[in-house]
Design a protein around this motif. Sequence first.
Motif, short mmCIF file in Angstrom:
data_model
loop_
_atom_site.label_atom_id
_atom_site.label_comp_id
_atom_site.label_asym_id
_atom_site.label_seq_id
_atom_site.Cartn_x
_atom_site.Cartn_y
_atom_site.Cartn_z
N PHE A 435 0.82 -1.21 0.00
CA PHE A 435 0.00 0.00 0.00
C PHE A 435 0.86 1.26 0.00
CE2 PHE A 435 -3.06 -3.07 1.90
CZ PHE A 435 -4.06 -2.93 0.94
N VAL A 436 1.97 1.22 0.76
CA VAL A 436 2.89 2.36 0.78
C VAL A 436 3.44 2.61 -0.61
CG1 VAL A 436 5.11 3.20 1.63
CG2 VAL A 436 3.53 2.06 3.20
N SER A 437 3.84 1.54 -1.30
CA SER A 437 4.39 1.66 -2.66
C SER A 437 3.37 2.25 -3.63
CB SER A 437 4.84 0.28 -3.16
OG SER A 437 5.81 -0.29 -2.31
N ILE A 438 2.12 1.78 -3.52
CA ILE A 438 1.06 2.28 -4.41
C ILE A 438 0.79 3.76 -4.15
CG2 ILE A 438 -1.40 2.10 -4.97
CD1 ILE A 438 -1.17 -0.91 -4.38
N ILE A 439 0.67 4.14 -2.88
CA ILE A 439 0.39 5.53 -2.52
C ILE A 439 1.50 6.46 -3.02
CG2 ILE A 439 0.18 7.14 -0.58
CD1 ILE A 439 -1.16 4.84 0.98
N CYS A 440 2.75 6.07 -2.78
CA CYS A 440 3.88 6.92 -3.18
C CYS A 440 4.01 6.99 -4.70
CB CYS A 440 5.17 6.40 -2.55
SG CYS A 440 5.26 6.62 -0.76
N THR A 441 3.77 5.88 -5.37
CA THR A 441 3.84 5.88 -6.84
C THR A 441 2.79 6.81 -7.44
OG1 THR A 441 4.67 3.59 -6.85
CG2 THR A 441 3.74 4.44 -8.91
N LEU A 442 1.58 6.74 -6.92
CA LEU A 442 0.51 7.63 -7.40
C LEU A 442 0.83 9.09 -7.11
CD1 LEU A 442 -2.67 5.59 -6.33
CD2 LEU A 442 -1.82 5.96 -8.66
N ALA A 443 1.39 9.36 -5.93
CA ALA A 443 1.75 10.73 -5.56
C ALA A 443 2.81 11.29 -6.49
CB ALA A 443 2.22 10.77 -4.11
N ILE A 444 3.83 10.48 -6.80
CA ILE A 444 4.89 10.91 -7.72
C ILE A 444 4.32 11.16 -9.11
CG2 ILE A 444 6.99 10.16 -8.92
CD1 ILE A 444 7.74 8.59 -6.40
N THR A 445 3.47 10.26 -9.57
CA THR A 445 2.88 10.38 -10.91
C THR A 445 2.06 11.66 -11.05
OG1 THR A 445 2.76 7.96 -11.07
CG2 THR A 445 1.43 9.24 -12.62
N VAL A 446 1.21 11.92 -10.06
CA VAL A 446 0.38 13.13 -10.09
C VAL A 446 1.26 14.38 -10.08
CG1 VAL A 446 -1.31 14.51 -8.82
CG2 VAL A 446 -1.62 12.04 -9.03
N ALA A 447 2.28 14.40 -9.22
CA ALA A 447 3.16 15.57 -9.12
C ALA A 447 3.90 15.83 -10.43
CB ALA A 447 4.15 15.39 -7.97
N ILE A 448 4.30 14.76 -11.11
CA ILE A 448 5.04 14.92 -12.36
C ILE A 448 4.15 15.47 -13.48
CG2 ILE A 448 6.19 13.63 -14.23
CD1 ILE A 448 7.42 11.85 -12.10
N VAL A 449 2.91 14.97 -13.57
CA VAL A 449 2.03 15.39 -14.67
C VAL A 449 1.40 16.76 -14.43
CG1 VAL A 449 1.52 13.00 -15.28
CG2 VAL A 449 0.02 14.21 -13.68
N TYR A 462 6.66 23.38 -4.65
CA TYR A 462 5.27 22.93 -4.78
C TYR A 462 5.12 21.46 -5.18
CZ TYR A 462 2.80 22.29 -9.33
OH TYR A 462 2.24 21.79 -10.48
N LYS A 463 6.04 20.96 -5.98
CA LYS A 463 5.95 19.55 -6.39
C LYS A 463 6.12 18.60 -5.20
CE LYS A 463 5.75 19.81 -11.11
NZ LYS A 463 5.03 18.99 -12.07
N PRO A 464 7.18 18.73 -4.40
CA PRO A 464 7.28 17.88 -3.21
C PRO A 464 6.13 18.09 -2.23
CG PRO A 464 9.42 18.83 -3.73
CD PRO A 464 8.41 19.53 -4.59
N ALA A 465 5.63 19.33 -2.15
CA ALA A 465 4.50 19.60 -1.26
C ALA A 465 3.27 18.82 -1.69
CB ALA A 465 4.20 21.10 -1.24
#
Length: 499
Positions: A435-449, A462-465
Amino acid sequence: MSVVARQGFKYSIIGYLGFLLGTVSIFIFMNDLEFYGTLRYIMPTAEMLVPFVVFGISYANVKFFPKVDKDGKRQNMLSLSLALVFINFIVFLCIFFLIPYFFPGFKNMKAWKIKEIILPLTLMLSFCAIFNKYISNYKRIVVSNIFDNLFPKIANLGAFLIFIYLVSRYTETSPIPERIALIFFFGMFALMFVGYVFYTNKLEKIKFDFSTDYFKKDDFYKEFAAYSFFGFLGTFGNYLAINSFMIGEFLGMEENGIYSTLYALISLVSIPQLGLFNISAPIISKNLADGDMEGLDKFHKKTSLTLYFLGAVLFSCIMVGFPYLTYFMPKNGMMLREYEPVVWIWGSAVLVDLATGFNGNIISLSKYYKFNIIVMLLLAGLTIALNLYFLKNTDLKLIGIALSTAISLTTYNVIKIIFNYFMFKVSPLSIEMIFVSIICTLAITVAIVLPNFSNNFINLIYKPAVVLILIFIGNYFTKVFPIEDYLNKNFIKSIFKFK
């Protein structure tokens, strides 16, 4: 306040000060990556040679301290240990200077060309290794941490600043700036050695005793030598020193400077690991002694999840912020940007390492401690073999080194997971990690796009935030990690309590 509490608190402060100094220095080192790479080649190369001189004697100074302390032979052990290190160094020198007669190409290596500083530094660090372990017997770790953590960083930064200052005052081909900078660099380690001697003498007045009668009695020297040998075998897993040495030899000092800079950034992910293994050792020992494998398994999973969650959060922030950070670095910042895949690959390997928790400590504190030595040798051998393959057969350069590190480190950890599961029925892995991996992967993906602003500083903030907010929201609904146990008034107050 107890001695352990005082030492533990001060140890943590020194550790974070050292990390902060190293992080700030990154922006300075970017002004001349080649010279910084030279500095980062010298130190790891000397560290790689130290085990051949110390030969595990430093570890024996901890193992047998209770025995020699009881018999009043502490000074005898310290004196003979220092003498043996010096004799080993003389033997090592003879072998080192004989190598070119059998392998003429050895003279073309950078280690040979700058041996005038590498060899004396090896001796200095070898003596320091003895004093470091000897002092630890007195439950004093703060001063040693200052020497080991801060002094090398001050040596790097001071030598670099001296070099940059003198380069502007001499011709481009003048060797004087580099020589003076390296003299300062070595001087800091000489000062560290003097500091170790002074502090040891302060704890207990040094009285040299080179008598061998005590060690000959009941063949104690054989037991001492056998343990030292196993300690020596267990020191070959320093893949960071191996990487620095091989990058310097095959790719050059500039690439070594880039590698060291990227490592300093990635090491941020490992911050949650600071001090954990020292704290967990008594708990592991008790569980093993009591045969409480169920309790050990629960503690193992809880600790590993904590490390993985905190490391994953830091790694996610680095991933989305790194591209914008390079814009605020000096002229060589864009060179780091070109090696962004290294951060992804290497950072992922560090996360795997965090997820396995204190796997190695369980083995080391059990009757199967020798297995750890075998696995460490495997790690070193695999790292060297993969580095040679990627460096000689591909054009991946530092990306190849990152892949090599990721493969060898992951293999190393998987073997320990399997071993611990079959021997102790314990495992660091849990469903929460997925679950940690999924949450962090989604967070990174959203921040990048998400769209970028024209101001890179705003993007850097703002991106890390966004990543932090999304991870917090995801964790709020999944309840994977108990953040509320840490973000509260009582926990913050408890940090400053020592009883």
